[in-house]
Design a protein around this motif. Sequence first.
Motif, mmCIF file in Angstrom:
data_model
loop_
_atom_site.group_PDB
_atom_site.id
_atom_site.type_symbol
_atom_site.label_atom_id
_atom_site.label_comp_id
_atom_site.label_asym_id
_atom_site.label_seq_id
_atom_site.Cartn_x
_atom_site.Cartn_y
_atom_site.Cartn_z
ATOM 1 N N ARG A 185 26.386 75.692 40.983
ATOM 2 C CA ARG A 185 25.615 76.490 40.033
ATOM 3 C C ARG A 185 24.137 76.080 40.012
ATOM 4 O O ARG A 185 23.261 76.876 39.678
ATOM 5 N N LEU A 186 23.850 74.828 40.348
ATOM 6 C CA LEU A 186 22.489 74.296 40.233
ATOM 7 C C LEU A 186 21.461 75.068 41.057
ATOM 8 O O LEU A 186 20.385 75.410 40.533
ATOM 9 N N PRO A 187 21.701 75.362 42.345
ATOM 10 C CA PRO A 187 20.713 76.144 43.099
ATOM 11 C C PRO A 187 20.471 77.537 42.517
ATOM 12 O O PRO A 187 19.347 78.053 42.571
ATOM 13 N N VAL A 188 21.514 78.136 41.949
ATOM 14 C CA VAL A 188 21.363 79.449 41.316
ATOM 15 C C VAL A 188 20.409 79.345 40.127
ATOM 16 O O VAL A 188 19.507 80.181 39.948
ATOM 17 N N LEU A 189 20.582 78.313 39.331
ATOM 18 C CA LEU A 189 19.731 78.130 38.163
ATOM 19 C C LEU A 189 18.286 77.866 38.570
ATOM 20 O O LEU A 189 17.350 78.339 37.914
ATOM 21 N N ALA A 190 18.088 77.119 39.661
ATOM 22 C CA ALA A 190 16.730 76.855 40.135
ATOM 23 C C ALA A 190 16.049 78.143 40.569
ATOM 24 O O ALA A 190 14.876 78.386 40.232
ATOM 25 N N LEU A 191 16.755 78.999 41.292
ATOM 26 C CA LEU A 191 16.178 80.282 41.720
ATOM 27 C C LEU A 191 15.885 81.163 40.519
ATOM 28 O O LEU A 191 14.835 81.814 40.442
ATOM 29 N N PHE A 192 16.810 81.179 39.563
ATOM 30 C CA PHE A 192 16.612 81.997 38.368
ATOM 31 C C PHE A 192 15.394 81.515 37.587
ATOM 32 O O PHE A 192 14.604 82.323 37.084
ATOM 33 N N ALA A 193 15.225 80.194 37.486
ATOM 34 C CA ALA A 193 14.066 79.627 36.792
ATOM 35 C C ALA A 193 12.768 80.055 37.460
ATOM 36 O O ALA A 193 11.766 80.344 36.788
ATOM 37 N N ALA A 194 12.780 80.117 38.795
ATOM 38 C CA ALA A 194 11.594 80.562 39.535
ATOM 39 C C ALA A 194 11.310 82.039 39.269
ATOM 40 O O ALA A 194 10.159 82.437 39.055
ATOM 41 N N TYR A 195 12.371 82.844 39.250
ATOM 42 C CA TYR A 195 12.191 84.276 38.987
ATOM 43 C C TYR A 195 11.679 84.523 37.570
ATOM 44 O O TYR A 195 10.896 85.456 37.334
ATOM 45 N N GLU A 196 12.113 83.702 36.620
ATOM 46 C CA GLU A 196 11.604 83.861 35.258
ATOM 47 C C GLU A 196 10.085 83.729 35.220
ATOM 48 O O GLU A 196 9.406 84.416 34.461
ATOM 49 N N CYS A 197 9.567 82.845 36.063
ATOM 50 C CA CYS A 197 8.104 82.686 36.162
ATOM 51 C C CYS A 197 7.471 83.838 36.944
ATOM 52 O O CYS A 197 6.445 84.398 36.535
ATOM 53 N N VAL B 149 19.586 88.481 44.688
ATOM 54 C CA VAL B 149 19.690 87.221 45.432
ATOM 55 C C VAL B 149 21.116 86.698 45.329
ATOM 56 O O VAL B 149 21.682 86.622 44.241
ATOM 57 N N GLU B 150 21.679 86.349 46.466
ATOM 58 C CA GLU B 150 22.969 85.667 46.495
ATOM 59 C C GLU B 150 22.735 84.255 47.019
ATOM 60 O O GLU B 150 22.054 84.071 48.029
ATOM 61 N N TYR C 147 8.241 78.363 48.721
ATOM 62 C CA TYR C 147 7.375 79.547 48.754
ATOM 63 C C TYR C 147 7.143 80.088 47.344
ATOM 64 O O TYR C 147 6.003 80.379 46.949
ATOM 65 N N TYR C 148 8.226 80.203 46.573
ATOM 66 C CA TYR C 148 8.104 80.733 45.218
ATOM 67 C C TYR C 148 7.201 79.843 44.357
ATOM 68 O O TYR C 148 6.381 80.337 43.578
ATOM 69 N N LEU C 149 7.375 78.536 44.475
ATOM 70 C CA LEU C 149 6.589 77.618 43.655
ATOM 71 C C LEU C 149 5.100 77.690 43.998
ATOM 72 O O LEU C 149 4.241 77.509 43.119
ATOM 73 N N ARG C 150 4.786 77.970 45.259
ATOM 74 C CA ARG C 150 3.375 78.104 45.649
ATOM 75 C C ARG C 150 2.725 79.333 45.014
ATOM 76 O O ARG C 150 1.505 79.397 44.868
ATOM 77 N N LEU C 151 3.551 80.308 44.645
ATOM 78 C CA LEU C 151 3.019 81.524 44.035
ATOM 79 C C LEU C 151 2.708 81.350 42.547
ATOM 80 O O LEU C 151 2.022 82.192 41.966
#
Length: 365
Positions: free
Chosen positions: A198-210, A255-256, A325-329
């Motif tokens: 579940r952890l990688p999913v939460l990390a991606l979701f946190a990035a999308y929230e930003c 995203v999957e 990549y997401y974090l650089r944005l």
Amino acid sequence: MPNTFLKKAFDESIKLVGSNDNIKSNLSIEITKHLDVILSKSESSKGVLTVILTSLVYKSLNPEQDIRNHQTSIENGYSGRTFDTKYITPFLKSVKFPAMAESGWLTRSLEQKVPYNKDYSGAIRPATLKTSFLETIDFIQKGNNLDLCLSYLMQGLIIKRNSQKINLAKPLNLPIATIIDLLTKHFNSTYIAEGASRLPVLALFAAYECLMKEAKRFENKELLEIESHTSADSRSGRIGDIDIVDKNGRAFEAVEVKHGIPITTQLIKDAFEKFKTTQVNRYYLLSTADIEGSEMNNIEKEIERIKNIHGCHVIANGLINSLKYYLRLLSETSEFISNYVDLIENDTALKFEHKKKWNEIISAM
């Protein structure tokens, strides 16, 4: 020997609990009703819990000992306090279970120099707890199903611990390289309980929230709430672990996420089956294990085929590369960390050890 015995029982109990919140046991209701009372009072009556666990472990390792005789000053007795101080209380503290400062035998109601038999005079309160304590001691002394009894208590304590909130660290102004290192360690640490995927999913979701607030691509789009870890896509109508829809509620981007599973051609085909009846614009298939190198050509061909017949741009990539990549944005990475920690705290698929590990990783920076 006692330390090894305790660790083995603890590890087996965590596996039994898994992602459930119910104790799995074949013990009779006659004893479980007493164990439930002890568990319900485990915070307010730590001494009782400690003495019960000490008695269980000692009897398991020394079947000939009458554990009711809990002091050497009692005829045919043993030192429960010494055994507890050396093994049981340190173990309880190490796994964040309710524990006394030094020993359960420092509780006045439990330290009397008489056996723990049915007419024990110690003032254990409430009366229901005293009854359950003495009935459980009697059960342990008989020496039957000690492993099941220990497992029942361990499972109950694990479930209670997992339900507790812990304050998680939210470091500020970290470089992207440091964030990626922290996330990688958090994803890939060894856990006994299920839920790490579940952890990688939460990390991606946190990035999308930003990103939803910063990227022009997502103007007038909505990031759907993250779903339960156990929700089936076919039932929920969702096409990914993360879904973004347009103002009309139509699929826009999804995203999957795969944890420890390399991306193959078959995974691309399986993903297409999920979204082929939608008008989704982009579909990301990301894995912590990256892409299966030997299938790269076939994966590219399948992605091109889907593009031609459907129009969706499928993007297969390593999850860590995508996160970089997401974090650089982002204009501010501290918001990402805050989002990730909030998700960890509240996600029901995660257990205490997943949350504790985050704090340990931050402390070791």
